[in-house]
Design a protein around this motif. Structure first.
Motif, PDB file in Angstrom:
ATOM      1  N   LYS A   1     -13.930  -0.525  -2.703  1.00 13.29           N
ATOM      2  CA  LYS A   1     -13.524   0.516  -3.663  1.00 13.29           C
ATOM      3  C   LYS A   1     -14.340   0.383  -4.956  1.00 13.29           C
ATOM      4  O   LYS A   1     -14.444  -0.706  -5.519  1.00 13.29           O
TER       5      LYS A   1
ATOM      6  N   ALA B   1      -3.293   0.592  -2.565  1.00 16.94           N
ATOM      7  CA  ALA B   1      -3.417   1.296  -1.286  1.00 16.94           C
ATOM      8  C   ALA B   1      -3.783   2.766  -1.481  1.00 16.94           C
ATOM      9  O   ALA B   1      -4.560   3.325  -0.709  1.00 16.94           O
TER      10      ALA B   1
ATOM     11  N   GLU C   1      -3.359  -9.000  -4.410  1.00 19.23           N
ATOM     12  CA  GLU C   1      -3.888  -8.176  -3.306  1.00 19.23           C
ATOM     13  C   GLU C   1      -5.291  -8.678  -2.992  1.00 19.23           C
ATOM     14  O   GLU C   1      -5.868  -9.449  -3.760  1.00 19.23           O
TER      15      GLU C   1
ATOM     16  N   ARG D   1       0.488  -3.435  -5.077  1.00 22.91           N
ATOM     17  CA  ARG D   1      -0.140  -3.230  -3.758  1.00 22.91           C
ATOM     18  C   ARG D   1      -0.104  -1.753  -3.372  1.00 22.91           C
ATOM     19  O   ARG D   1      -1.057  -1.243  -2.774  1.00 22.91           O
TER      20      ARG D   1
ATOM     21  N   LYS E   1      -7.380  -7.479   0.554  1.00 20.80           N
ATOM     22  CA  LYS E   1      -8.035  -6.558   1.503  1.00 20.80           C
ATOM     23  C   LYS E   1      -8.090  -5.124   0.998  1.00 20.80           C
ATOM     24  O   LYS E   1      -9.025  -4.391   1.276  1.00 20.80           O
ATOM     25  N   GLY E   2      -7.072  -4.737   0.250  1.00 22.73           N
ATOM     26  CA  GLY E   2      -6.981  -3.361  -0.241  1.00 22.73           C
ATOM     27  C   GLY E   2      -8.091  -2.984  -1.214  1.00 22.73           C
ATOM     28  O   GLY E   2      -8.334  -1.804  -1.469  1.00 22.73           O
ATOM     29  N   TYR E   3      -8.776  -3.993  -1.770  1.00 23.09           N
ATOM     30  CA  TYR E   3      -9.848  -3.700  -2.739  1.00 23.09           C
ATOM     31  C   TYR E   3     -11.163  -3.350  -2.050  1.00 23.09           C
ATOM     32  O   TYR E   3     -12.089  -2.838  -2.680  1.00 23.09           O
TER      33      TYR E   3
END
Ligand SMILES: Cc1cc2nc3c(=O)[nH]c(=O)nc-3n(C[C@H](O)[C@H](O)[C@H](O)COP(=O)(O)O)c2cc1C
Length: 177
Positions: A103, A69, A96, A65, A98-100
């Motif tokens: 991107k 981030a 994970e 994670r 949301k962090g993707y």
């Protein structure tokens, strides 16, 4: 600040050939002035062999994670196993979500056969898209990986260097969209 782009090796298999591809890509990019690259090996992120979903607070999932981030984009080096992708890669991704979001990502598919893992990529693309990655419109294939591994550095460069550099430019541009 320079974008940070991990080169994620998506198999933990003993004797994996994809490792040489990921290493080659890292060596090709490590002196790039536009971004910072790091080789991220799925082996180092699978301490517990079970899925740890994003809503589970976990010290085990934290390293991945944290990588996500701080990442601006991703390069995924993934072999084809029975026309799909390795289970350990899915377990890593599932830690994970949301962090993707938004991107950019490039798939480098690898196989010992002549199709270079395209059938694996066709399975991987909908999953990555659902997770929110902005995939480049083209992937890179490395077919007959055993032959690639045996090549001289000059031959490897002729085979892959230009493609990698072009796609990395696209990754960085997309990040700035
Ligand atoms: C369980 C398993 C299934 C495989 N299935 C395929 C396949 O469907 N198509 C293919 O081209 N190669 C297949 N291969 C061969 C891989 O493409 C080959 O091992 C190659 O070296 C890339 O994977 P590696 O990084 O594990 O070495 C398979 C390999 C394994 C271990």
């Amino acid at each position: 600040m320079h974008p940070y782009i991990p080169i994620v090796l998506g198999t933990a298999r003993k004797g994996r050939q994809s490792e040489h591809v990921a290493q080659y890509i890292y060596n090709t990019l490590k002196n790039n002035k536009e971004a910072i690259f790091e080789l991220v090996d799925v082996r180092n992120y699978l301490v517990e062999s079970r899925t740890i979903p994003p809503w589970e607070n976990s010290n085990i999932a934290k390293p991945w994670r944290d990588i996500v981030a701080k990442s601006s984009a991703f390069i995924f080096v993934v072999p084809e196993y029975n026309r799909g992708y390795p289970g350990e890669f899915k377990m890593l991704l599932d830690q994970e979500f949301k962090g993707y979001n938004k991107k950019p990502a490039l798939i480098v598919s690898v196989s010992s056969g002549g199709f270079g893992g395209v059938r694996m990529a066709e399975h991987l693309i909908p999953t990555l898209r659902y997770m929110g990655f902005h995939l480049l419109s083209q992937d890179i294939q490395v077919p007959k990986v055993e032959e690639f591994v045996k090549m001289s550095m000059e031959e490897k460069d002729q085979t892959l260097k230009e493609k990698i550099e072009k796609m990395v430019d696209a990754l960085i541009e997309k990040k700035n969209d």
